[in-house]
Scaffold this motif. Structure first.
Motif, short mmCIF file in Angstrom:
data_model
loop_
_atom_site.label_atom_id
_atom_site.label_comp_id
_atom_site.label_asym_id
_atom_site.label_seq_id
_atom_site.Cartn_x
_atom_site.Cartn_y
_atom_site.Cartn_z
N HIS A 399 -6.17 2.16 17.66
CA HIS A 399 -5.33 2.85 16.66
C HIS A 399 -6.12 4.04 16.12
O HIS A 399 -7.34 4.13 16.32
N LEU A 401 -5.67 5.00 12.78
CA LEU A 401 -5.43 5.00 11.33
C LEU A 401 -6.60 5.54 10.52
O LEU A 401 -6.39 6.14 9.48
N ILE A 402 -7.81 5.27 11.00
CA ILE A 402 -8.95 5.77 10.20
C ILE A 402 -9.71 6.87 10.94
O ILE A 402 -10.85 7.20 10.58
N ARG A 407 -7.20 11.40 8.94
CA ARG A 407 -7.43 11.55 7.50
C ARG A 407 -7.44 13.02 7.11
O ARG A 407 -7.03 13.38 6.01
N LEU A 410 -3.33 14.09 7.64
CA LEU A 410 -2.21 13.26 7.21
C LEU A 410 -1.32 13.96 6.18
O LEU A 410 -0.10 14.09 6.35
N ARG A 411 -1.94 14.45 5.13
CA ARG A 411 -1.14 15.00 4.03
C ARG A 411 -0.55 16.36 4.35
O ARG A 411 0.43 16.78 3.72
N ILE A 416 5.14 13.15 2.47
CA ILE A 416 5.31 11.77 2.00
C ILE A 416 6.16 11.80 0.73
O ILE A 416 5.70 12.24 -0.32
N ASN A 425 10.65 -1.56 4.57
CA ASN A 425 11.43 -2.39 5.47
C ASN A 425 12.42 -3.22 4.64
O ASN A 425 12.31 -3.30 3.41
N SER A 427 13.08 -6.34 4.14
CA SER A 427 12.60 -7.45 3.31
C SER A 427 11.91 -6.94 2.05
O SER A 427 12.10 -7.47 0.97
N ARG A 428 11.11 -5.91 2.25
CA ARG A 428 10.40 -5.35 1.09
C ARG A 428 11.39 -4.74 0.11
O ARG A 428 11.28 -4.92 -1.11
N GLU A 431 12.95 -7.50 -1.78
CA GLU A 431 12.00 -8.13 -2.70
C GLU A 431 11.73 -7.25 -3.92
O GLU A 431 11.49 -7.73 -5.02
N GLU A 432 11.77 -5.93 -3.69
CA GLU A 432 11.50 -5.01 -4.80
C GLU A 432 12.78 -4.68 -5.58
O GLU A 432 12.85 -3.68 -6.27
N PRO B 60 -4.61 4.69 5.59
CA PRO B 60 -5.94 5.08 6.09
C PRO B 60 -7.03 4.93 5.02
O PRO B 60 -8.15 4.53 5.33
N LEU B 63 -7.89 1.29 4.75
CA LEU B 63 -8.67 0.82 5.90
C LEU B 63 -10.10 1.36 5.87
O LEU B 63 -11.04 0.69 6.28
N MET B 64 -10.25 2.57 5.36
CA MET B 64 -11.61 3.12 5.22
C MET B 64 -12.38 2.29 4.19
O MET B 64 -13.56 2.00 4.37
N TYR B 194 5.85 -15.81 3.84
CA TYR B 194 6.29 -14.69 4.68
C TYR B 194 5.74 -13.42 4.05
O TYR B 194 5.78 -13.24 2.83
N PHE B 196 6.09 -9.27 4.13
CA PHE B 196 6.96 -8.22 4.68
C PHE B 196 6.19 -7.04 5.24
O PHE B 196 6.74 -6.22 5.95
#
Lengths: 486, 212
Positions: A399, A401-402, A407, A410-411, A416, A425, A427-428, A431-432, B60, B63-64, B194, B196
């Protein structure tokens, strides 16, 4: 490469401008203001005083176009630069002069109060993709003769962004000009750093009222930027065709440029408008119609061809609520406006044919603006070539990601959005709270209001503004102003 | 003397070299390993989690920070064992049998490690027995399962049944996740939790462990 959109061929554009110039020379423009007719006559235009018509010829139009600047900058209340209105730069501003506000609690629209106006201004101050505020609401809790200047006063007191505004009467211009001079310190300082843009509207077809034409002249005297808001209604008070409507728009706008540039050559102007096809079923002027957007983008091409910065009422909707239609029409308009490179894009927050402002919609529209501003930055390589090292990294680490590359960019690469745009998603999301767009937008409005901080406008200037506004209010029989009770 | 706040700050910044240096310094200063873990590394990750939830920072950055935390953990691990400090929790994780999709599961594993858990990652296409055997062998208290395909979701139920069959129900808790999985599905198959998404999975695991 900056993505763009075009609607007019070079030939068609030339033909439209040629026909508009011919209209002004042969049919003329009706101006209900003797002083302006005299001024145009002094500059050599043929005048028919009985019919209140001026017939500016090619030479006068060329002289005006030569004098009009190809761009200008705006500065906030504190003097910081916020706008470069030139080239294909795009800035968004809330729609203007709604007589209603959409009340979140009741779901209905009603006349706005000072409290609504201040809430609106405080929210605008926190929305990063709206580079200016506008006097978007007409407060109904003050005398109607100060409802224009009082809006500007509230805007200057509560938000530092420059203001797109306008005067409802000839008289009101004075206090609105004085408030600006009070902020800047002097006429010269205001001229050097424009704080507002005044919307000045010709009347379709080919006419200027006494008030709006005088506003053009008065703004020019103080070098206050003007945006011309020509409003051809295709099929009603303009030809049914988009080309015919464009000819009319061009003639009306050129006449406005002539008035300002002959008054004070070099006065900043925006080649703007608010055209619409006339809806022959509902007798309305839909701002969310695709033809509205096409005419807007096309006259923007004409404005650029004439060497002028541009404006349009385009990123807004005719829906009555913050519903899917509101999102569709506002985002379609914002997208086209940004692609076309309209410099000052008016509309965010607005519903119901520019008559109703929703603060919740403003928050959503800010996200639409953020997305389209990202879009027009286009697709550019950012340390993407050669590609092999990046893919070696991906295959080795599984991946990115880092990755430093991730980094670093990204922005810049990804816009964003805030919580109004749902990307959780399912479910989230459940839930929220499983919140609707309206609920998320309202929560964001409340959060932004909670974050509001007073502007850096010095106390003595605030006092000066308040005194000036109080004098104006007393002149119209009001002993106090509602904002004092907030 | 290396301050624990300084270690936290370095974790938040995702500066693994600094965390490595500062934890070594703290150890040399004879601060207890548990203290460095709790008030340095985990405190830093706590702040990172809060900022992530508030959308102030993004994956990121988390994770860092997790990577920086590992750097500290590498120095602390032998001392924590020596001091007899129990692990925050051991988790067996994998994508269930028949499913080769492990991107989401990998993300959960990274996030769990970043939160200080011991993670035994069985990879993908993991048989139910394998989850349970590994949990028994390592004394893990959590089994985490992932699936992307609706066709492999039933395997999660087999794992839960296998845990019960082995008499481990209550001692080894199960958590499920993946695009087609839902809270309702987890309840249907008798899974204990669970998640999400990856960050949520970490929260749920923390809850399960505190319940235990």
């Amino acid at each position: 490469m900056r993505p763009t959109v075009r609607f007019l061929s070079n030939q068609l554009l030339e033909d439209i401008v040629g026909e508009a110039r011919s209209l002004l020379e042969k049919l003329g423009i009706e101006i209900h203001n003797p002083g302006i007719l005299d001024m145009l006559g002094d500059h050599g235009a043929k005048i028919d005083r009985d019919k209140k018509r001026a017939f500016p010829g090619g030479e006068i139009i060329d002289k005006a176009l030569e004098a009009a600047p190809s761009g200008f900058r705006l500065y906030d209340v504190e003097g910081g630069e916020t706008h470069d209105l030139s080239g294909h730069n795009v800035h968004f501003t809330p729609g203007s002069a709604a007589i209603n506000v959409l009340d979140y609690e009741t779901g209905g629209s009603r006349r706005p109060t000072t409290e609504d106006y201040v809430r609106y201004v405080k929210v605008v101050s926190r929305l990063p993709h709206l580079s200016s505020q506008s006097t978007a609401l007409v407060p109904a809790d003050v005398h109607q003769n100060i409802s224009d200047s009082y809006r500007l006063f509230l805007s200057l007191m509560y938000c530092s962004k420059p203001v797109v505004t306008g005067a409802f009467t000839i008289d009101a211009f004075n206090i609105m000009k004085d408030l600006q001079i009070a902020v800047r310190g002097s006429e010269e300082a205001l001229k050097a750093k424009p704080l507002t843009v005044f919307s000045c509207c010709p009347t379709a077809p080919l006419k200027w009222s006494d008030v709006t034409s005088q506003n053009v002249v008065d703004c020019a005297k103080y070098s206050i930027p003007v945006e011309y808001i020509s409003m051809p209604l295709s099929g009603f008070v303009a030809p049914i065709t988009l080309v015919g409507s464009l000819v009319q728009h061009t003639a009306e706008t050129l006449s406005g440029i002539v008035i300002s540039q002959l008054t004070n050559p070099g006065t900043p102007v925006l080649y703007g408008g608010s055209p619409a096809p006339f809806d022959v079923r509902y007798e309305t002027t839909p701002m969310g119609a695709v033809e509205t957007m096409m005419i807007d983008c096309a006259y923007n091409e004409i404005g650029k061809h004439l060497g002028l910065p541009t404006q349009a009422y385009i990123a807004l909707s005719d829906a009555k609520l913050l519903d899917a239609q509101a999102g569709v029409e506002s985002s379609m308009g914002a997208t086209l406006a940004a692609l076309a490179g309209i410099n000052n894009v008016s509309g965010p927050g607005m519903l119901d044919f520019e008559s109703c402002l929703s603060i919740e919609k403003l928050v959503l529209d800010n996200e639409i603006c953020g997305m389209v501003l990202r879009m027009i930055e286009g697709i550019e390589p950012r340390e993407d070539f050669p590609a092999q090292p990046r893919f070696e990294e991906l295959l080795a680490d599984h991946h990115l990601l880092i990755s430093k590359h991730t980094r670093r960019y990204l922005r810049d690469e990804h816009y964003i959005p805030g919580p109004v745009v749902d990307r959780a998603n399912h479910s989230r999301w459940l839930e929220e709270g499983g919140r609707t767009l309206g609920e998320r937008a309202h929560a964001e409005v409340e959060r932004l209001l909670g974050e509001h901080e007073p502007t850096a406008l010095p106390g003595d200037v605030r006092k000066d503004l308040t005194e000036r506004m109080s004098v104006e209010a007393r002149r119209h029989g009001m002993t106090s102003l509602p904002h004092e009770n907030l | 003397m290396a301050g624990l706040a300084e270690i936290s700050e370095a974790v938040i910044r995702g500066d693994d070299e600094q965390v490595d240096r500062l934890t070594k310094q703290a150890i040399a200063d004879e601060i207890s390993a548990k203290n460095i873990l709790d008030d340095g590394l985990i405190a830093g990750m706590g702040t990172v989690g809060e900022r992530f939830k508030a959308h102030e920072i993004f994956l990121p950055d988390v994770l860092m920070a997790a990577k920086a935390m590992y750097a500290g953990m590498d120095n602390l691990r032998p001392l924590l064992i020596k001091e007899g400090v129990p692990s925050l929790g051991k988790i067996v994780i994998g994508t269930v049998q028949g499913d080769l999709h492990d991107i989401g599961k990998n993300l959960v594993a990274i996030m769990l490690k970043g939160a200080g858990f011991d993670v035994i990652d069985l990879g993908n296409d993991v048989a139910p027995e394998s989850f349970v055997e590994t949990a028994k062998e390592h004394g893990a208290s959590i089994i985490g399962m992932s699936a992307l395909l609706t066709t492999t979701m039933p395997v999660m139920k087999s794992v839960v049944e296998c845990v019960e069959k082995e008499g481990l129900a209550g001692k080894v808790r199960t958590i499920v996740g993946g695009a087609p999985v839902s809270k309702d599905f987890a309840a249907q198959i008798g899974a204990d939790a669970y998640g999400f998404d990856a960050a949520n999975a970490v929260d749920r695991v923390k809850c399960l462990i505190s319940e235990n």
